[in-house]
Design an enzyme around this catalytic site. Sequence first.
Site, PDB file in Angstrom:
ATOM      1  N   GLN B 305      67.171  21.766   2.743  1.00  0.00           N
ATOM      2  CA  GLN B 305      66.563  22.878   3.476  1.00  0.00           C
ATOM      3  C   GLN B 305      65.132  23.149   3.015  1.00  0.00           C
ATOM      4  O   GLN B 305      64.344  23.747   3.743  1.00  0.00           O
ATOM      5  CB  GLN B 305      67.428  24.142   3.372  1.00  0.00           C
ATOM      6  CG  GLN B 305      67.547  24.715   1.979  1.00  0.00           C
ATOM      7  CD  GLN B 305      68.175  26.114   1.993  1.00  0.00           C
ATOM      8  OE1 GLN B 305      68.776  26.546   2.968  1.00  0.00           O
ATOM      9  NE2 GLN B 305      68.038  26.825   0.878  1.00  0.00           N
ATOM     10  N   ARG B 318      61.762  30.887  -2.500  1.00  0.00           N
ATOM     11  CA  ARG B 318      62.025  31.011  -1.063  1.00  0.00           C
ATOM     12  C   ARG B 318      61.418  29.809  -0.352  1.00  0.00           C
ATOM     13  O   ARG B 318      60.471  29.198  -0.836  1.00  0.00           O
ATOM     14  CB  ARG B 318      61.384  32.290  -0.495  1.00  0.00           C
ATOM     15  CG  ARG B 318      61.805  33.589  -1.147  1.00  0.00           C
ATOM     16  CD  ARG B 318      63.126  34.109  -0.624  1.00  0.00           C
ATOM     17  NE  ARG B 318      63.153  34.239   0.824  1.00  0.00           N
ATOM     18  CZ  ARG B 318      62.856  35.355   1.493  1.00  0.00           C
ATOM     19  NH1 ARG B 318      62.508  36.444   0.836  1.00  0.00           N
ATOM     20  NH2 ARG B 318      62.913  35.386   2.814  1.00  0.00           N
ATOM     21  N   TRP B 321      57.750  28.706   5.057  1.00  0.00           N
ATOM     22  CA  TRP B 321      58.021  28.618   6.491  1.00  0.00           C
ATOM     23  C   TRP B 321      56.825  28.026   7.241  1.00  0.00           C
ATOM     24  O   TRP B 321      56.192  28.685   8.065  1.00  0.00           O
ATOM     25  CB  TRP B 321      58.419  29.990   7.040  1.00  0.00           C
ATOM     26  CG  TRP B 321      59.727  30.498   6.465  1.00  0.00           C
ATOM     27  CD1 TRP B 321      60.404  29.996   5.399  1.00  0.00           C
ATOM     28  CD2 TRP B 321      60.505  31.595   6.946  1.00  0.00           C
ATOM     29  NE1 TRP B 321      61.565  30.715   5.177  1.00  0.00           N
ATOM     30  CE2 TRP B 321      61.646  31.707   6.113  1.00  0.00           C
ATOM     31  CE3 TRP B 321      60.360  32.509   7.985  1.00  0.00           C
ATOM     32  CZ2 TRP B 321      62.627  32.685   6.285  1.00  0.00           C
ATOM     33  CZ3 TRP B 321      61.337  33.486   8.169  1.00  0.00           C
ATOM     34  CH2 TRP B 321      62.465  33.562   7.325  1.00  0.00           C
ATOM     35  N   ASP B 422      67.682  27.788  12.193  1.00  0.00           N
ATOM     36  CA  ASP B 422      68.112  29.098  11.675  1.00  0.00           C
ATOM     37  C   ASP B 422      67.506  30.242  12.497  1.00  0.00           C
ATOM     38  O   ASP B 422      66.606  30.032  13.309  1.00  0.00           O
ATOM     39  CB  ASP B 422      67.674  29.202  10.209  1.00  0.00           C
ATOM     40  CG  ASP B 422      68.517  30.195   9.414  1.00  0.00           C
ATOM     41  OD1 ASP B 422      69.481  30.761   9.967  1.00  0.00           O
ATOM     42  OD2 ASP B 422      68.201  30.394   8.225  1.00  0.00           O
ATOM     43  N   GLU B 425      67.530  35.993  15.778  1.00  0.00           N
ATOM     44  CA  GLU B 425      68.028  37.344  16.082  1.00  0.00           C
ATOM     45  C   GLU B 425      66.983  38.426  15.856  1.00  0.00           C
ATOM     46  O   GLU B 425      67.225  39.591  16.179  1.00  0.00           O
ATOM     47  CB  GLU B 425      69.222  37.688  15.166  1.00  0.00           C
ATOM     48  CG  GLU B 425      70.281  36.611  15.024  1.00  0.00           C
ATOM     49  CD  GLU B 425      69.925  35.610  13.941  1.00  0.00           C
ATOM     50  OE1 GLU B 425      68.863  35.761  13.316  1.00  0.00           O
ATOM     51  OE2 GLU B 425      70.696  34.666  13.740  1.00  0.00           O
ATOM     52  N   ASP B 490      76.080  33.549   7.425  1.00  0.00           N
ATOM     53  CA  ASP B 490      76.031  33.800   5.981  1.00  0.00           C
ATOM     54  C   ASP B 490      77.253  34.564   5.484  1.00  0.00           C
ATOM     55  O   ASP B 490      77.198  35.773   5.279  1.00  0.00           O
ATOM     56  CB  ASP B 490      74.780  34.627   5.657  1.00  0.00           C
ATOM     57  CG  ASP B 490      73.492  33.918   6.073  1.00  0.00           C
ATOM     58  OD1 ASP B 490      73.545  32.703   6.349  1.00  0.00           O
ATOM     59  OD2 ASP B 490      72.452  34.585   6.108  1.00  0.00           O
ATOM     60  N   HIS B 562      76.767  24.273   1.314  1.00  0.00           N
ATOM     61  CA  HIS B 562      75.526  25.044   1.165  1.00  0.00           C
ATOM     62  C   HIS B 562      75.524  25.564  -0.269  1.00  0.00           C
ATOM     63  O   HIS B 562      76.554  25.997  -0.774  1.00  0.00           O
ATOM     64  CB  HIS B 562      75.495  26.186   2.182  1.00  0.00           C
ATOM     65  CG  HIS B 562      74.132  26.816   2.350  1.00  0.00           C
ATOM     66  ND1 HIS B 562      73.366  27.257   1.301  1.00  0.00           N
ATOM     67  CD2 HIS B 562      73.415  27.077   3.474  1.00  0.00           C
ATOM     68  CE1 HIS B 562      72.228  27.754   1.769  1.00  0.00           C
ATOM     69  NE2 HIS B 562      72.225  27.646   3.076  1.00  0.00           N
TER      70      HIS B 562
END
Lengths: 747, 747
Positions: B305, B318, B321, B422, B425, B490, B562
């Site tokens: 990922q 993190r 992105w 991913d 929403e 999750d 994961h």
Amino acid sequence: MLGLGYIFTVVILVTTTPSVSADTKGYSLKYDIGKNLNVSIGNTLIFSHTPQSPMVFVGAGQLNFREFRGNFFINNYVEDRIGLPSFTVSEGTGNQDTIYFSYGNMVNLTMVLSSTNLHPLQVSVTISNPIFNDFWLRIVATPEEQVFGLGEQFSYLNLRHKNYPIWTREQGVGRNKSDIVTFFADKALAGGDYHTTYFPQPTFISDRKYYCHYDGTNYVEVNLQPLTFHEIYVNGDVGNFLFKTESSIKNLTQQLAKFLGLQPELPDWVYTGAILGVQGGTDVMLQRYKNAKKNGVPVSAIWIQDWAGVLKTSFGSRLFWDWKWNSTLYPDLKNKIKSLKDDGVRVLAYINPNLNTNGELFKQAAQGGYLVKNNSGQPYLTDFGEFYCGTVDLTSEAAKQWYKGVIQTNMIDLGLSGWMADFGEYLPPDGVVFQGNLTGREVHNKWPVAWAEVNRMAINERNVTGDVVFWTRSGGAGSGKYTTIMWAGDQNVDFSYGDGLPSTIPAALNLGMSGIGITHFDIGGYTTASQYKALGFALVRTEELLLRSAEAAIFTPMFRSHEGNQPKANVQFYSSEYIEKCFGRLASIFVHISNYTKNYVRDNALFGTPVQRPLFMEFPDDPTAWTITYQYMFGSDVLVAPVIESNVSTMNVYLPSGQWSYIWDSTDYTGSKFVTVNAPLGKPPAFFKKNSVWADVFSEIKTKFPLIPVPVTFSSTSKPGGNTNGVYRDSISVTLVLISLLRSIFI
Amino acid sequence: MLGLGYIFTVVILVTTTPSVSADTKGYSLKYDIGKNLNVSIGNTLIFSHTPQSPMVFVGAGQLNFREFRGNFFINNYVEDRIGLPSFTVSEGTGNQDTIYFSYGNMVNLTMVLSSTNLHPLQVSVTISNPIFNDFWLRIVATPEEQVFGLGEQFSYLNLRHKNYPIWTREQGVGRNKSDIVTFFADKALAGGDYHTTYFPQPTFISDRKYYCHYDGTNYVEVNLQPLTFHEIYVNGDVGNFLFKTESSIKNLTQQLAKFLGLQPELPDWVYTGAILGVQGGTDVMLQRYKNAKKNGVPVSAIWIQDWAGVLKTSFGSRLFWDWKWNSTLYPDLKNKIKSLKDDGVRVLAYINPNLNTNGELFKQAAQGGYLVKNNSGQPYLTDFGEFYCGTVDLTSEAAKQWYKGVIQTNMIDLGLSGWMADFGEYLPPDGVVFQGNLTGREVHNKWPVAWAEVNRMAINERNVTGDVVFWTRSGGAGSGKYTTIMWAGDQNVDFSYGDGLPSTIPAALNLGMSGIGITHFDIGGYTTASQYKALGFALVRTEELLLRSAEAAIFTPMFRSHEGNQPKANVQFYSSEYIEKCFGRLASIFVHISNYTKNYVRDNALFGTPVQRPLFMEFPDDPTAWTITYQYMFGSDVLVAPVIESNVSTMNVYLPSGQWSYIWDSTDYTGSKFVTVNAPLGKPPAFFKKNSVWADVFSEIKTKFPLIPVPVTFSSTSKPGGNTNGVYRDSISVTLVLISLLRSIFI
């Protein structure tokens, strides 16, 4: 010249509302059919209606209640809710007008506006179609408007921006939904919420200088959330809304109290010392008293809640709810009451309107038909935790007379000088009462007032008003006519704002602005949950909480301790000689200032001015005064800022304009600012006006009442549960740390 | 004769709905003006209207959204809500009728009933007055009726007796409000509730054998709480409701899936082993792979990922992105992908529709005008935790084309065989999108479908459908047309029913009955909160959870691990040689049965029959089958009852009628009863039909896959956090103990 200029700008504006005679209109009604309608009292706009934004709504739906031990779960499913845009007016020639609101050809509502001797505006609503059992009334509001009252509200002083159901019930354990205590209490169906209270009342005072009182006992919600209106919901027959304007919040408060009924003055003996909440039998009671005297505690009364005996349950010891002297647990009580009275000490007891099915009173009540019934016509039995009770039917005159007699014979004639008149909130919605075969739901909100009334009837008839006191926690509009003093119910034994010591302050202030100016609280709190220790926090009373709480009680009309529901887990005033001496010193200060206190209790009895007052009631022109929740004026001359946090030794206090003197060192302060003062344990922050006629009394405190020296053995002997630094581990502070940690768990 | 009598009473009733051509009515409308109106499909009553109990309501109010990182707080203040009692009918001659509902002379609503080729009943609603932005439709229900679907619902299988908002969002942490994890998550505005889901869909299937689909993306609530009706609320323009009956739940499910769009089959390589979720750079990736092979793990793919790099924040590491190969962290990745592919192993990556403002893609998107804008016309920046992102505007064809190109160039052309797609929403309600200058609020529920569409466009255009896979968590009606496989988002790394391993089962089953039959979940769960340890409970993955979760994944279409959001706090498949071997053994069983799995994935691709099916879909005549939530049919022949509690070694499993064989010992069972079987770690309870053509495959498992011997050093080396018995301390069980204790704190 700046200083003088400043002084001259302090202008006190006094406006008066002309008194209204019943044959003239105290309000003004202006309208333009099809466009708008406004109703005002003087310059105060109360209603503003346009077809686009109607002031009345009707509806139909199902209001459902679930109950568990005084905790109610209320669900209001509104199927229809219709704003009524159209109106016509029939102007009256005398003191009233009639407005007809409608929605097309479907819904009609009649609203009669009128003026009465007491109220310039009375609003009476009738809905033509009985299918509509829901009603909403909108009152004009400004976004920044502040609102107070609604009975005894614990969470906020300014009540804006929340919705408040009016339904008497347990205040609930925790009350702040973000507190972990509430989380666990909710699992036992015992958790509270910001609005849950024993004493809700559909009356509020607005800073726009009017009050609004809904004159009924239906289920009501007062929604103060919207920015531009307040909305009152009424379930069932609507009835009347009363409005009054005055020149000040204080005047409004006084007028409201007079209208609803004034409390009497307290007996003089209340001011002679502490009321010691103890239990365990005659010997224990006398021993506690003896020790208290030895350690310098001035004692006005001994309060024995277990005078009628106890039951053993798996939960521990519970009171036996059969209200008569238990001579096994309290041998020779009658004589001891006499000899204690000769010694200047009263004895107080306990009663509530529920009767254990295993007791004699239950049998008498059942035979006499004095109990609330179930649907089958049998006594309604309620589970109170391994025992069942019937409830005295307070809508039946015969039942009230009988229970009045029980109080007279079993309590007053025994020589008792008072009692806790507990409960009054549990009337089950599906119980059937004497009055018109109504259900409990319909009379639920009347119950607390009727319960206070029975107690007062017993006292008045025996001519002991002014000598006998009873304290109630449940209440409603009109409680002031009957109760001698309220108490704030069952605080958690902690410093939490939601449910601990701090919450007693907004409770007293809102109650004061709801017509009840004489109230007090359990010193040290009540609700204890030592079993939480397994989860890393304990809900047990520390000596710090006990003493900080006693400090705050100095500045209330009654100084009374309670052992709490788990006496052994809590620190008590008698836990050590040192604590007892500290407690005695604080009680002595209460006694020292009692003439001052008594003066303001009289003020309340005569004029309805509450003893404890929000700062803005005395200083309405001070904008900062309107922002202060946890300080108050005790009477007109003393400003109090009780220490309501643990582990602090200074306090930041706001002083309104004027010259103030700090009671602990006589430092003088000029107000209109925040000041920081020393406030170690034993020295509750309080300031008196320098020009007060009572200044001497308050300036004597610092020398007459030196702190009790701390013994070297203090920390090892007095603190329960190994909590050696006296700090209650507040769940909020623990969890605040976690919030930032928790934010880290997302990708 | 009792036995035979019993057998003969098992009668399978098959009814068929005649197929409807578009010029005849597939429904029946019966009415008596002023009295009642009924609409049915065949014998299935859909609507029943009387003036006293209307089937339609209109209203006006304010629907408000607050958002925090994908968690939405929705407040619907309904000012008016009006049931429409009166109706007239204009009967059509063709395939439609029109009903006019009204409330006196004030409100008019037009409802057109029609039949289409696919749906015997389509209901189109228009309200005459635009002031009414709220609409409620009531559908007939029976008190015992069961309802399923509504997208991916995690908390319940039978959805009755709750209200379900339809609004794509984070599922939330905890999701059960009485769980202490939720309590703490709520403090961070991150808590979930029973209905919060990435993939809500306004479609349900009733056990009365009809489905109802609301064909719109507005904010909707499906209220399944009332006993005698379901009530669908729609905010904004109403649009169409579609109804269809079928002879069985399975047929309804298939018809619904075909109507909404069928998912393709999965690539063959998916079935060749585990997808290893690892990260940390090329060396780590290869080392993990090498060790896995050594320990007998069949590997189909390596999922990295962090292929685009990482950021350091105060929260820890993190992802960066900015979706392109980070050759610093992953040197030589392109070549490694090639050589791994030669070795039969694919490489997978990660993308979402948000772009870090510090990245190159953000700059390109901003220049191209491809981002959602704020009110000022600037890119809408969203805080994702110490970094800000813009969001690709999925309503803009140009933006979609551009982002499709990014996926193609940066991912497919790099040689990647798939990715986690991913999010989807978070579209902020106050964001402004390209399409008609609409706000985020209006297109929020479309977003997940558009996000899946972009991914699919990229794949289809490169002709790699069937070889490249992407897995999405957000969704809505029509997702099936685009997504290749869903995953359940999750989960907490625990066994909680609200948010842990168990919740993946109703999620898959409801999703299956909403048109999406191919889904899977993170092996071991995702959401980790080791910081809770201070409060007496840890939310960290144990080896027991990892392995029980891998057991359950055998019986899903994709076997993917994961590391979770706190990899170091969790047990991983590579935490010890023993665990890795156990994990490899379970992955091998997944591979062993893959032809069976593939067969049912094809069944879904062709006919819309979900791979995972509730028991009642296969055994509709068995009343007990309708009561089982946490078992399922994997295809038609295998019944699975994953171990979803910690510290158990047996399971009580319901077997519907028929002859069943237990995979772990070939014991035969005759169904229609509960049986208890051994289910130690490593042996997930699964039964195959004795007469299955796949019987050999499943009967081989017990001999081909013996348990891995437990090493003596197991407990001391493999378990993090000192949790030596592998038992997750479930907060519910802890607090249950407290409930009884807490009841003791009242007088």
